[in-house]
Design a protein around this motif. Structure first.
Motif, PDB file in Angstrom:
ATOM      1  N   UNK A 153      45.189  57.004  28.013  1.00  0.00           N
ATOM      2  CA  UNK A 153      44.171  56.191  27.144  1.00  0.00           C
ATOM      3  C   UNK A 153      44.886  54.847  27.495  1.00  0.00           C
ATOM      4  N   UNK A 154      45.882  54.379  27.613  1.00  0.00           N
ATOM      5  CA  UNK A 154      46.359  53.131  27.920  1.00  0.00           C
ATOM      6  C   UNK A 154      45.909  52.458  29.249  1.00  0.00           C
ATOM      7  N   UNK A 155      45.960  53.594  30.274  1.00  0.00           N
ATOM      8  CA  UNK A 155      45.521  53.301  31.570  1.00  0.00           C
ATOM      9  C   UNK A 155      44.324  52.783  31.733  1.00  0.00           C
ATOM     10  N   UNK A 156      43.354  53.954  30.980  1.00  0.00           N
ATOM     11  CA  UNK A 156      42.044  53.943  31.506  1.00  0.00           C
ATOM     12  C   UNK A 156      41.408  52.264  30.781  1.00  0.00           C
ATOM     13  N   UNK A 157      42.139  51.806  29.838  1.00  0.00           N
ATOM     14  CA  UNK A 157      41.685  50.548  29.398  1.00  0.00           C
ATOM     15  C   UNK A 157      42.476  49.418  30.323  1.00  0.00           C
ATOM     16  N   UNK A 158      43.595  49.415  30.610  1.00  0.00           N
ATOM     17  CA  UNK A 158      44.124  48.271  31.281  1.00  0.00           C
ATOM     18  C   UNK A 158      43.884  48.028  32.507  1.00  0.00           C
ATOM     19  N   UNK A 159      43.592  49.092  33.447  1.00  0.00           N
ATOM     20  CA  UNK A 159      43.370  49.084  34.863  1.00  0.00           C
ATOM     21  C   UNK A 159      42.252  48.258  35.140  1.00  0.00           C
ATOM     22  N   UNK A 160      41.043  48.817  34.572  1.00  0.00           N
ATOM     23  CA  UNK A 160      39.707  48.206  35.009  1.00  0.00           C
ATOM     24  C   UNK A 160      39.832  46.614  34.646  1.00  0.00           C
ATOM     25  N   UNK A 161      40.644  46.246  33.382  1.00  0.00           N
ATOM     26  CA  UNK A 161      40.421  45.039  32.814  1.00  0.00           C
ATOM     27  C   UNK A 161      41.487  44.108  33.983  1.00  0.00           C
ATOM     28  N   UNK A 162      42.410  44.488  34.358  1.00  0.00           N
ATOM     29  CA  UNK A 162      43.484  43.902  35.352  1.00  0.00           C
ATOM     30  C   UNK A 162      42.674  43.599  36.563  1.00  0.00           C
ATOM     31  N   UNK A 163      41.961  44.760  37.134  1.00  0.00           N
ATOM     32  CA  UNK A 163      41.100  44.417  38.418  1.00  0.00           C
ATOM     33  C   UNK A 163      40.018  43.517  38.280  1.00  0.00           C
ATOM     34  N   UNK A 426      36.161  50.540  22.558  1.00  0.00           N
ATOM     35  CA  UNK A 426      35.047  51.052  23.672  1.00  0.00           C
ATOM     36  C   UNK A 426      36.011  52.289  24.070  1.00  0.00           C
ATOM     37  N   UNK A 427      37.247  52.042  24.751  1.00  0.00           N
ATOM     38  CA  UNK A 427      37.826  53.088  25.194  1.00  0.00           C
ATOM     39  C   UNK A 427      38.243  54.329  24.355  1.00  0.00           C
TER      40      UNK A 427
END
Length: 487
Positions: A153-163, A426-427
């Protein structure tokens, strides 16, 4: 705006362990440090590619978690003597954990940075996989699945934002789509490896992405936009220079980001009344709407229970068919990543959702007619083939747009003031409806496969209308221009 290390908000002690994990940031010895740590990085494409290759391990982990239960179902059920309902609960608990992780992800990411958030997310994933691998009963199995889900759940928000935050404007769509591409790669890896190894070994293999991710994060820069937001001006400029290349003039981009940050008071608490402003409620509504409708179109229900669907269509080798679906997802998502900066986000979403409507109608009609004809007739076999074609086309069209683009657009359109809170909501909504779809899919398929596809068709038609009315085009705009457009 000050460049003090403490960010002027009392959070310096929390952030420091994560900001300086590489040797890229202090501007006092910045030039020598940067040159020594990144001697080979001379242009933005190479530097950004290095970041993408490392953080992509996060969504690969997500996909592996989602795909794990399918190949492991039979062996886990036999070894631990689980009932069908117990295993169904095991499969769904990753979504429950992901909801909790999603709720925490925005605030954690805002406080300790994107890299720090990914490091935190990797730990429960590793513990969860180890717990599953050494489980002797369903209680440890459930605990491990919940821990995995929290990290995912944390990865699914953080990775798109970082990219999105590190990408140059001309590559933002492609790099943002990498998130969903790597999720599909993770699913495919779980399917393929599950054909050859025991479920305990498969769980051990699930640790590998995060084991590589943690040390890899020490060698990439933090998001420059986050560094600017928390007041670390020197670090922000150093990070951006590394990402764009040492010979690149970053003055214009630096000034744009500074203006954007200056217009947002990061110490102002978000109030409910603030969401009356169009520039906040509209992007939040679009972001949540896309991520919810992505799930309500039913793709995850079809993927998770594709074995049942293919068996009903008359396919004998259901495991091979499931692997084939995983491979098709990867290829179609890769095509989307290539197209998104060429054709645009909105047009791909429209093509994707309209294509899914046509595919779902084909599958729906085929399954309904199969129930009306004799199994001995040649028409029965033809309808079986048509239903499989409908399902495969549904997967292709979903992967072209509705799979990757909602995550990309959520990261693009949410303004800095509400990115943490809005992204978390949203996530959370996405994972909640993913849980609803995966929990109801077996019941719906047992009731009527044609009826299930009818419901998914109606939801996809609603998605077409939503995209046509509300979703803007963000291709070719900077993040600052996108946020300003909602004013």
């Amino acid at each position: 705006m000050s460049g003090r290390d403490d960010g002027e908000d009392g959070r310096g002690d929390l952030r420091k362990p994560f900001l300086h994990t590489g040797s890229w940031y202090r501007m006092g010895s910045r030039q020598s440090s940067l040159m020594g740590s990144a001697q080979a990085i001379r242009d933005n494409s190479v530097s950004v590619l290095a970041c993408v290759l490392i953080v992509a391990l996060g969504p690969i982990q997500t996909g592996f978690t989602c795909g794990y239960s399918s190949p492991a179902q039979y062996d886990i059920t036999e070894d631990l003597k689980l009932t069908v309902s117990q295993f169904s609960l095991f499969g769904s608990l990753s979504n429950v954990g992901a909801m909790v992780g999603a709720l925490a992800s925005g605030q954690i990411s805002e406080h300790i940075g994107r890299k720090g958030s990914l490091m935190v997310a990797a730990i429960p994933n590793i513990i969860g996989w180890l717990t599953i691998s050494f489980s002797t009963d369903f209680s440890f199995l459930y605990m491990g699945r919940l821990l995995e889900g929290f990290g995912v759940g944390m990865i699914s928000y953080t990775v798109p934002v970082y990219l999105v935050e590190i990408a140059p404007q001309n590559l933002r769509g492609a790099l943002g789509s990498v998130n969903q591409l790597c999720v599909t790669i993770g699913v495919l890896l779980a399917y393929v490896l599950g054909l050859f190894v025991h479920w305990r070994v498969l769980a051990i293999l699930g640790i590998l992405p995060c084991l590589v991710l943690i040390p890899g994060l020490f060698f990439i820069p933090e998001s420059p936009r986050w560094l600017a937001k928390v007041g670390l001006t020197d670090d922000f400029e150093a990070s951006l220079q590394v990402l764009r290349g040492f010979d690149t003039d970053i003055t214009l981009e630096v000034n744009e980001i500074k203006r954007s940050v200056a217009s947002t008071n990061r110490r102002t608490t978000i109030r409910f009344a603030d969401f009356k402003m169009r520039k906040l409620w509209l992007p939040l509504m679009i972001g949540i709407g896309l991520l919810v409708l992505q799930q309500l179109t039913g793709l995850n229900g079809v993927i998770f229970y594709s074995t049942t669907i293919f068996a009903s269509a008359g396919i004998s080798s259901t495991n091979a068919a499931t692997v084939g679906v995983g491979a098709i997802q990867v290829i179609a998502t890769a095509v989307s990543a290539w197209l998104v900066d060429r054709s645009g986000r909105r047009i791909l979403l429209l093509v994707s959702s309209l294509g899914m409507v046509a595919s779902l109608i084909l599958a729906t009609v085929s399954f309904y007619l199969k129930d009306l004809v004799s199994e001995d007739s040649s028409l029965f076999g033809i309808l079986g083939i048509l239903s499989v074609i409908g399902v495969l086309l549904m997967v292709v069209f979903f992967s072209l747009g509705l799979g990757p683009i909602p995550w990309l657009m959520m990261s693009e359109i949410l303004p800095a003031k509400i990115k943490g809170l809005g992204g978390s909501v949203a996530t959370l909504a996405n994972w909640f409806f993913c849980w609803i779809i995966t929990m109801t899919a077996p019941l719906l398929l047992a009731w009527s496969i044609g009826g299930s596809f009818t419901i998914y068709t109606i939801m996809t038609i609603i998605t077409v209308a939503f995209v046509a009315i509300w979703v803007p085009e963000t291709k070719g705009k900077t993040l600052e221009e996108i946020h300003s457009s909602f004013n």
